[in-house]
Design a protein around this motif. Structure first.
Motif, PDB file in Angstrom:
ATOM      1  N   ASP A 298       0.838  -1.200   0.000  1.00 33.49           N
ATOM      2  CA  ASP A 298       0.000   0.000   0.000  1.00 33.49           C
ATOM      3  C   ASP A 298       0.870   1.247   0.000  1.00 33.49           C
ATOM      4  O   ASP A 298       0.604   2.210  -0.733  1.00 33.49           O
ATOM      5  CB  ASP A 298      -0.913   0.030   1.237  1.00 33.49           C
ATOM      6  N   ASP A 299       1.924   1.239   0.829  1.00 35.43           N
ATOM      7  CA  ASP A 299       2.818   2.386   0.904  1.00 35.43           C
ATOM      8  C   ASP A 299       3.539   2.609  -0.421  1.00 35.43           C
ATOM      9  O   ASP A 299       3.691   3.737  -0.887  1.00 35.43           O
ATOM     10  CB  ASP A 299       3.841   2.189   2.031  1.00 35.43           C
ATOM     11  N   VAL A 300       4.004   1.513  -1.032  1.00 30.25           N
ATOM     12  CA  VAL A 300       4.671   1.615  -2.327  1.00 30.25           C
ATOM     13  C   VAL A 300       3.721   2.193  -3.363  1.00 30.25           C
ATOM     14  O   VAL A 300       4.060   3.113  -4.122  1.00 30.25           O
ATOM     15  CB  VAL A 300       5.175   0.231  -2.783  1.00 30.25           C
ATOM     16  N   PHE A 301       2.498   1.651  -3.385  1.00 32.02           N
ATOM     17  CA  PHE A 301       1.492   2.065  -4.360  1.00 32.02           C
ATOM     18  C   PHE A 301       1.183   3.550  -4.216  1.00 32.02           C
ATOM     19  O   PHE A 301       1.149   4.302  -5.197  1.00 32.02           O
ATOM     20  CB  PHE A 301       0.236   1.218  -4.131  1.00 32.02           C
ATOM     21  N   LEU A 302       0.967   3.979  -2.980  1.00 30.43           N
ATOM     22  CA  LEU A 302       0.644   5.377  -2.734  1.00 30.43           C
ATOM     23  C   LEU A 302       1.815   6.290  -3.059  1.00 30.43           C
ATOM     24  O   LEU A 302       1.618   7.433  -3.483  1.00 30.43           O
ATOM     25  CB  LEU A 302       0.207   5.555  -1.277  1.00 30.43           C
ATOM     26  N   SER A 303       3.023   5.814  -2.865  1.00 33.15           N
ATOM     27  CA  SER A 303       4.204   6.622  -3.165  1.00 33.15           C
ATOM     28  C   SER A 303       4.375   6.823  -4.664  1.00 33.15           C
ATOM     29  O   SER A 303       4.912   7.849  -5.099  1.00 33.15           O
ATOM     30  CB  SER A 303       5.465   5.949  -2.615  1.00 33.15           C
ATOM     31  N   LEU A 304       3.917   5.859  -5.461  1.00 33.78           N
ATOM     32  CA  LEU A 304       4.228   5.866  -6.883  1.00 33.78           C
ATOM     33  C   LEU A 304       3.124   6.394  -7.776  1.00 33.78           C
ATOM     34  O   LEU A 304       3.390   6.805  -8.903  1.00 33.78           O
ATOM     35  CB  LEU A 304       4.564   4.440  -7.336  1.00 33.78           C
ATOM     36  N   THR A 305       1.885   6.352  -7.315  1.00 29.48           N
ATOM     37  CA  THR A 305       0.770   6.699  -8.190  1.00 29.48           C
ATOM     38  C   THR A 305       0.081   7.952  -7.701  1.00 29.48           C
ATOM     39  O   THR A 305       0.161   8.350  -6.553  1.00 29.48           O
ATOM     40  CB  THR A 305      -0.249   5.548  -8.263  1.00 29.48           C
ATOM     41  N   SER A 306      -0.638   8.588  -8.612  1.00 29.18           N
ATOM     42  CA  SER A 306      -1.229   9.893  -8.313  1.00 29.18           C
ATOM     43  C   SER A 306      -2.350   9.790  -7.302  1.00 29.18           C
ATOM     44  O   SER A 306      -3.137   8.871  -7.315  1.00 29.18           O
ATOM     45  CB  SER A 306      -1.759  10.528  -9.599  1.00 29.18           C
ATOM     46  N   ARG A 307      -2.439  10.764  -6.412  1.00 29.06           N
ATOM     47  CA  ARG A 307      -3.469  10.767  -5.364  1.00 29.06           C
ATOM     48  C   ARG A 307      -4.871  10.847  -5.952  1.00 29.06           C
ATOM     49  O   ARG A 307      -5.813  10.234  -5.482  1.00 29.06           O
ATOM     50  CB  ARG A 307      -3.273  11.954  -4.411  1.00 29.06           C
ATOM     51  N   LYS A 308      -5.042  11.631  -7.023  1.00 32.18           N
ATOM     52  CA  LYS A 308      -6.368  11.804  -7.613  1.00 32.18           C
ATOM     53  C   LYS A 308      -6.906  10.483  -8.128  1.00 32.18           C
ATOM     54  O   LYS A 308      -8.055  10.112  -7.917  1.00 32.18           O
ATOM     55  CB  LYS A 308      -6.303  12.820  -8.761  1.00 32.18           C
ATOM     56  N   GLU A 309      -6.057   9.707  -8.842  1.00 35.76           N
ATOM     57  CA  GLU A 309      -6.488   8.422  -9.365  1.00 35.76           C
ATOM     58  C   GLU A 309      -6.781   7.444  -8.243  1.00 35.76           C
ATOM     59  O   GLU A 309      -7.707   6.659  -8.299  1.00 35.76           O
ATOM     60  CB  GLU A 309      -5.393   7.845 -10.271  1.00 35.76           C
ATOM     61  N   LEU A 310      -5.990   7.495  -7.170  1.00 35.26           N
ATOM     62  CA  LEU A 310      -6.138   6.510  -6.095  1.00 35.26           C
ATOM     63  C   LEU A 310      -7.442   6.668  -5.341  1.00 35.26           C
ATOM     64  O   LEU A 310      -7.866   5.771  -4.641  1.00 35.26           O
ATOM     65  CB  LEU A 310      -4.967   6.632  -5.135  1.00 35.26           C
ATOM     66  N   ALA A 311      -8.073   7.817  -5.457  1.00 30.52           N
ATOM     67  CA  ALA A 311      -9.315   8.023  -4.726  1.00 30.52           C
ATOM     68  C   ALA A 311     -10.368   6.993  -5.095  1.00 30.52           C
ATOM     69  O   ALA A 311     -11.252   6.664  -4.321  1.00 30.52           O
ATOM     70  CB  ALA A 311      -9.857   9.430  -5.002  1.00 30.52           C
ATOM     71  N   GLY A 312     -10.267   6.431  -6.323  1.00 33.39           N
ATOM     72  CA  GLY A 312     -11.262   5.456  -6.741  1.00 33.39           C
ATOM     73  C   GLY A 312     -10.824   4.027  -6.577  1.00 33.39           C
ATOM     74  O   GLY A 312     -11.540   3.123  -6.964  1.00 33.39           O
ATOM     75  N   VAL A 313      -9.650   3.786  -6.037  1.00 35.61           N
ATOM     76  CA  VAL A 313      -9.133   2.410  -5.908  1.00 35.61           C
ATOM     77  C   VAL A 313      -9.742   1.724  -4.710  1.00 35.61           C
ATOM     78  O   VAL A 313      -9.810   2.330  -3.644  1.00 35.61           O
ATOM     79  CB  VAL A 313      -7.598   2.442  -5.804  1.00 35.61           C
TER      80      VAL A 313
END
Length: 313
Positions: A298-313
């Protein structure tokens, strides 16, 4: 290294929308490879190109040793593709579904019956073989769908979010099935939104964002590369939380607005923890408590991908 899948510079656009902007992949044979990314990152388009359903605008790809554009028929003979939802004929029994798929794969009637029986046993469906698939549970339908994909003895299996909609017990049963596939020599190319699933199954992971691979490695390598530890900070009140979040900016890898908690990566040393605390709380009043945790995907994913896109994950 024997590669089941190799891709170089894959690009794909739909009109002005660039979906893939140069994807490179190497997947060792007989392993589980996981493609992670937020919605819209290009995962499904990558799978569609590798499975010969979509032509790339640029770049090359080979699956099971065959070019996905020039040798589409040979690629298709070597692969199977299972989507997010089980595609089985609910009016047929489990055995009939598998015999049908085996016949479509070119097996004789006798060999199709033998193959169906093997798959029913392998996927723990023998007791339900003569039951209509429409009466199967969600987990059983997914197992039947996977079994159908192997009716032609696929060398490479594409699983696009295979545990979507399954409960925890069914997901764990599916993980056991995937382990068994790899044990028999099948290469599994997996996309998933469940990070613990990638951590549990994958030998290697590629994280894709905005149409390109932003990191690749084993789960352990990715965790080490993007922070072995996570420092969680519980803030005293809303103003302190907002101020700390603004100050830390992109260093925040987890955020819980309801609990007023921020997570940042750290090397776990006392010196670094003390430095972060002094930086955001020099007066010693803004942070109520802090805790250290081992880094997760989760930490890796959040570090690498955009916050806006992650809102829907």
């Amino acid at each position: 290294m024997d590669l089941a899948i190799e891709a170089s510079g894959l690009r794909k656009s739909y009109g002005r929308l660039e979906v893939l902007t140069g994807v490179d992949l190497q997947v060792p044979a007989g392993s589980v490879f996981c493609l992670l990314g937020p919605n819209g990152a290009g995962k499904t388009t990558t799978v569609r190109i590798l499975a010969t359903l979509t032509r790339p605008d640029a770049g090359t790809a080979r699956v099971a040793g065959h070019d996905v554009v020039r040798e589409r028929h040979r690629v298709r003979a070597a692969i199977s593709l299972t989507g997010q939802y089980a595609a089985v004929d609910e009016l047929q029994t489990g055995a009939e579904n598998l015999r049908m798929m085996a016949r479509l794969s070119g097996l004789s009637r006798r060999d199709a019956r033998r193959r169906a029986a093997e798959l029913l046993e392998r996927f723990d469906l023998t007791a339900a073989a003569d039951r209509h698939a429409g009466k199967y549970s969600g987990g059983m339908r997914r197992r039947l769908d996977l079994a159908a994909g192997l009716a032609g003895r696929a060398r490479v299996m594409f699983l696009d979010e295979p545990t979507t909609g399954l409960d925890l017990a069914s997901r764990q049963a599916m993980w056991d099935v995937v382990d068994g596939l790899v044990g028999s020599g099948t290469t599994v190319f997996l996309t998933t939104q469940h990070l613990e699933e990638a951590d549990r199954l994958a030998a290697r992971i590629a994280v894709v964002d905005h149409g390109r691979v932003v990191a690749e490695g084993t789960p352990a390598e990715l965790k080490r590369r993007f922070g072995d530890q996570r420092l969680d900070l519980d803030l005293a009140d809303r103003p302190a939380f907002d101020a700390a979040a603004a100050h830390l900016g992109s260093r925040v890898v987890q955020r819980d607005d309801a609990r007023l908690t921020l997570g940042v990566t750290t090397d776990g040393s006392a010196a670094h923890v003390r430095s972060v605390l002094d930086e955001i709380d020099p007066a010693g009043t803004a942070v109520r408590r802090f805790s250290l945790h081992s880094a997760t995907l989760d930490d890796v994913f959040l570090s690498l991908t955009s916050r806006k896109e992650l809102a829907g994950v």
